[in-house]
Every structure is written in structure tokens, then in C-alpha cells.
Write a protein that holds these residues in place. Structure first.
Motif, PDB file in Angstrom:
ATOM      1  N   VAL A  16       0.842  -1.206   0.000  1.00  0.00           N
ATOM      2  CA  VAL A  16       0.000   0.000   0.000  1.00  0.00           C
ATOM      3  C   VAL A  16       0.873   1.250   0.000  1.00  0.00           C
ATOM      4  CG1 VAL A  16      -1.622   1.346   1.402  1.00  0.00           C
ATOM      5  CG2 VAL A  16      -1.991  -1.105   1.067  1.00  0.00           C
ATOM      6  N   LEU A  17       1.919   1.254   0.821  1.00  0.00           N
ATOM      7  CA  LEU A  17       2.827   2.402   0.858  1.00  0.00           C
ATOM      8  C   LEU A  17       3.524   2.589  -0.486  1.00  0.00           C
ATOM      9  CD1 LEU A  17       4.391   1.988   4.409  1.00  0.00           C
ATOM     10  CD2 LEU A  17       2.813   3.770   3.664  1.00  0.00           C
ATOM     11  N   CYS A  19       2.405   1.747  -3.484  1.00  0.00           N
ATOM     12  CA  CYS A  19       1.422   2.317  -4.425  1.00  0.00           C
ATOM     13  C   CYS A  19       1.222   3.811  -4.163  1.00  0.00           C
ATOM     14  CB  CYS A  19       0.083   1.592  -4.316  1.00  0.00           C
ATOM     15  SG  CYS A  19       0.104  -0.085  -4.939  1.00  0.00           S
ATOM     16  N   PHE A  20       1.034   4.167  -2.910  1.00  0.00           N
ATOM     17  CA  PHE A  20       0.781   5.558  -2.545  1.00  0.00           C
ATOM     18  C   PHE A  20       1.954   6.450  -2.934  1.00  0.00           C
ATOM     19  CE2 PHE A  20       1.183   9.029   0.561  1.00  0.00           C
ATOM     20  CZ  PHE A  20       0.007   9.709   0.280  1.00  0.00           C
ATOM     21  N   LEU A  24       2.376   9.422  -5.531  1.00  0.00           N
ATOM     22  CA  LEU A  24       2.785  10.712  -4.988  1.00  0.00           C
ATOM     23  C   LEU A  24       3.929  11.316  -5.789  1.00  0.00           C
ATOM     24  CD1 LEU A  24       2.401  12.716  -2.556  1.00  0.00           C
ATOM     25  CD2 LEU A  24       4.275  11.481  -1.470  1.00  0.00           C
ATOM     26  N   TRP A  59       8.451   7.164   4.470  1.00  0.00           N
ATOM     27  CA  TRP A  59       8.578   8.540   3.994  1.00  0.00           C
ATOM     28  C   TRP A  59      10.015   9.036   4.084  1.00  0.00           C
ATOM     29  CZ3 TRP A  59       7.377  12.328   1.086  1.00  0.00           C
ATOM     30  CH2 TRP A  59       7.785  13.617   1.383  1.00  0.00           C
TER      31      TRP A  59
END
Length: 194
Positions: A16-17, A19-20, A24, A59
């Protein structure tokens, strides 16, 4: 049972991270730093034995890798595009014989791409070193490159053919398989003193 659910959740959340953060970064520009971040987090898991998948960690690693990954991404997109055009041109021009050469070059490029991320996750390299080291690893051990292609394709096939799970584990499981393979290889090289 708790450990199994932790592993499944970590793979899911990592996907999920990925993909995000790929979205982004604008898709094509976010793909390389997000993928390198996945490999870096998987390497951390392999070295420590603990799953530390958090938004904040992802991040921080992603942000640190975004700028340095733009040039390699553009270069590899360009090479991939040229190889694709070359394949179509040679197949249309000369038929099968040159098509096989083009297919071999395509397989070498895929093997290079699969080695690129584990090498960057394991070593801190400059642009030039980062582009050459995966090539050296591939030339030093071409069997490992072919095995990584087969393992990646098999794990991708398994994820795709598991009903409804494709989008949940599309990058994390194949990346883990490749990272584990190369992590073992790099550890063996470290023990030999190379």
C-alpha cells in the motif's frame, strides 16, 4: 499464528505504501524511489529479523532516495524504450534470428533491473557506481540473474493466480524473494572479503 499475521500485514502495508508513494511521485518519477524504499525496508527486515513497516520510516527513506533516483530512472526508462523499439524493428526487418538476439538483450535488461534495486538497497553508491555495480554483479554471476528472473516471475505468477490477492502483494512478495536471494549472495561475498 501471530508472527504469520504480522508478516502478511507487513507485506500488505508495504505494498500500500509503495502504491501511494509511487503515485505521490507522479508515477514514473515515483516508481524508482518507492521501489528502492521497499527493497531498503526488506533489507532492514532481513538484517534485524524484525518487521518495521511504518509510514514515517517509508517517507524518510523515500524522501532521501527521491532525487538520487531520478537520473537512473530516466536512463533505465530510455534504455528500456530503445530495447523495445529495437525488438520491434529487428523482428519486422529480419524475422526470428535477430529477434532472438533482441530477446536475449531484453532478458539481460530485466535481470539488470532486478539486480539494480537490491544492490542500491545494500550499498550506498554514487550515480556511476550505482549504474555499474549491478552490471558487474550480473556479469560475475549470470546464473543468479536468471534465477532471480525465474523467482520473480514465479512469485508474481503465484500472487496473480491467488484469487483477489494480486493488488495486495503485487510488489512486496516478489521484492522480498529477490531481496532475500541477493542479500544471501551479498552476505556470502562479505564473508569472502570481497
Amino acid at each position: 499464528m501471530y508472527q504469520i499475521s504480522t508478516v502478511i500485514y507487513s507485506f500488505f502495508y508495504l505494498n500500500v505504501l509503495w502504491c501511494f508513494f509511487t503515485l505521490l511521485g507522479g508515477g514514473i518519477f515515483g516508481l524508482f524511489p518507492a521501489t528502492l524504499t521497499v527493497y531498503t525496508m526488506l533489507r532492514c527486515q532481513l538484517t534485524t529479523g524484525e518487521w518495521v513497516v511504518s509510514f514515517r520510516e517509508f517517507w524518510l527513506i523515500y524522501r532521501a532516495n527521491f532525487r538520487p533516483m531520478i537520473k537512473p530512472a530516466l536512463l533505465m526508462y530510455g534504455v528500456g524504450y530503445v530495447l523495445l523499439l529495437n525488438n520491434q524493428y529487428l523482428e519486422g526487418l529480419a524475422g526470428r534470428p535477430l529477434g532472438y538476439v533482441s530477446l536475449l538483450l531484453g532478458l539481460l535488461f530485466v535481470a539488470y533491473c532486478l539486480i539494480f534495486f537490491p544492490v542500491h538497497a545494500h550499498f550506498k553508491l554514487s550515480f556511476k557506481e550505482g549504474m555499474l555495480k549491478p552490471f558487474y554483479v550480473l556479469m560475475a554471476n549470470p546464473v543468479l540473474g536468471m534465477v532471480s528472473i525465474l523467482m520473480f516471475l514465479f512469485s508474481e505468477w503465484a500472487v496473480i493466480h491467488t484469487a483477489g490477492v494480486f493488488l495486495l502483494f503485487v510488489i512486496s512478495v516478489p521484492a522480498y524473494v529477490c531481496m532475500r536471494l541477493y542479500w544471501l549472495y551479498f552476505e556470502k561475498l562479505t564473508l569472502k572479503g570481497m
